[in-house]
Motif scaffolding. Structure first.
Motif, short mmCIF file in Angstrom:
data_model
loop_
_atom_site.label_atom_id
_atom_site.label_comp_id
_atom_site.label_asym_id
_atom_site.label_seq_id
_atom_site.Cartn_x
_atom_site.Cartn_y
_atom_site.Cartn_z
N GLY A 123 0.84 -1.29 -0.10
CA GLY A 123 -0.09 -0.02 0.13
C GLY A 123 0.87 1.45 -0.12
N THR A 124 0.41 2.22 -0.76
CA THR A 124 1.10 3.69 -0.91
C THR A 124 1.39 3.97 0.51
N GLN A 125 0.46 4.03 1.54
CA GLN A 125 0.65 4.73 2.57
C GLN A 125 1.73 4.15 3.54
N CYS A 126 2.41 2.91 3.20
CA CYS A 126 3.41 2.46 3.80
C CYS A 126 4.79 2.92 3.35
N ILE A 127 4.80 3.45 2.14
CA ILE A 127 6.02 3.74 1.51
C ILE A 127 6.38 5.06 1.61
N THR A 128 7.67 5.71 2.33
CA THR A 128 7.91 6.87 2.22
C THR A 128 9.34 6.85 1.75
N ALA A 168 4.88 6.08 -4.49
CA ALA A 168 5.18 6.51 -3.07
C ALA A 168 4.08 7.19 -2.65
N GLY A 169 4.07 7.00 -1.20
CA GLY A 169 3.01 7.80 -0.38
C GLY A 169 3.35 9.23 0.20
N GLU A 170 4.82 9.24 0.61
CA GLU A 170 4.95 10.52 0.94
C GLU A 170 6.72 10.81 0.54
#
Length: 253
Positions: A123-128, A168-170
Motif C-alpha cells: 500500500g502506498t501509505q506504507c512507502i516513504t 510513493a506515499g510521501e
C-alpha cells in the motif's frame, strides 16, 4: 482536529545501537539510548517517529530488527523505519516488527521499480521515499545516497516526479546543505519540491528553533522532522505545538 493537522516528527539516527546527531551528515555525537529516547517522545506529544539506521546501506546490512521490536512495544505513535531496506521481505519484516511505514532511499534509486512493487504489495501509505539533496557546483540540486556519501547523478526535481508516478506515499526531503546547522530548513529546496510534486512532504535538515518550524509550515509542508533541538531538549514538543497553534497552524495537542 482534522487529519490536516501538521505533524511534528523527531528523528532518531541510529549508529552502533545508539542515537547520534551530526552536522552536514558528519561529526556524530551520542544522544542516548534509542528505546529511552523513543519513549520520551511518545510521552511528550510527538506525532510520529522516524528511525534511521544511518550506516545500514553503507555497511550492506539491514536496520536492526530487535531494536525496532523493543521500541514498537513501548511506543504508540506511528513509527517509520529506514536503513538498508532493499527487498519486499525486508519491508514485511519491518511491518511485522511493529513499524507503520518504511523509508526507502538508496534501494529506490538503485532499483526504481522497487517503489512500484512495494506500493503494490503493502500500500502506498506504507512507502516513504527519503531523498537527501545537496546543491552541486553547477547549481543543480543533486540526490545523494549512502548517508550522503554518493552522488546518484539524479536531479531532485526529476526524481520527485518519478517516485510519485511509481506509487510513493510521501517524501522525506533532507537538505544536506542545512542538516544539523540549526540555521533553518532549506526553504528554497522545499519550495521547488512542492512545485514539482504534490505528495505529502516532510521537511528535514536545519531546524534550530520554533520559528524555523513555523516557517516550513507556513510554506505548506505537511510535517517537520527535527533531531538536535528535541534530543538536547532545547525545544519541547508541547511548547512548540502551543506556539504553532498561536500562529494558526493546526496541530494535534
Amino acid at each position: 482536529m482534522t487529519n490536516l493537522a501538521k505533524r511534528i516528527i523527531p528523528c532518531l539516527d541510529i549508529k552502533d545501537g545508539r542515537v547520534v546527531k551530526g552536522v552536514n551528515f558528519v561529526q556524530l555525537k551520542d544522544a542516548g539510548n534509542p528505546l529511552e529516547v523513543a519513549k520520551r517522545y511518545n510521552d511528550y506529544g510527538a506525532d510520529e517517529l522516524v528511525f534511521l539506521d544511518i550506516n545500514a546501506s553503507h555497511e550492506g546490512r539491514k536496520a536492526t530488527l530487535n531494536v525496532i521490536e523493543s521500541i514498537a512495544k513501548e511506543v504508540f505513535i506511528p513509527l517509520t523505519i529506514g536503513g538498508g531496506i532493499s527487498t519486499l521481505q525486508d519491508i514485511s519484516d519491518m511491518l511485522n516488527a511493529g513499524c507503520d511505514k518504511v523509508s526507502l532511499n538508496s534501494s529506490a534509486l538503485n532499483t526504481p521499480s522497487f517503489i512500484n512493487e512495494s506500493a503494490e504489495k503493502f500500500g502506498t501509505q506504507c512507502i516513504t521515499i527519503a531523498i537527501d539533496v545537496k546543491k552541486r557546483q553547477d547549481s543543480t540540486i543533486g540526490v545523494f545516497t549512502h548517508g550522503g556519501r554518493n552522488d546518484s547523478g539524479r536531479n531532485m526535481q526529476d526524481w520527485l516526479q518519478e517516485v510519485k508516478e511509481r506509487g510513493a506515499g510521501e517524501i522525506l526531503l533532507t537538505s544536506m546543505d542545512t542538516d544539523g546547522t540549526k540555521l533553518g530548513f532549506d526553504i528554497e529546496k522545499l519550495r521547488i519540491a512542492m512545485e514539482v510534486c504534490d505528495l505529502p512532504l516532510i521537511a528535514s535538515g536545519g531546524a534550530g528553533n520554533k520559528e524555523h518550524i513555523l516557517a516550513a509550515f507556513e510554506l505548506g509542508v505537511n510535517a517537520a522532522l527535527a533531531a538536535s533541538i528535541f534530543h538536547y531538549q532545547e525545544v519541547s514538543i508541547m511548547e512548540l505545538k502551543e506556539y504553532l497553534r498561536k500562529h494558526n497552524i493546526p496541530v494535534r495537542i
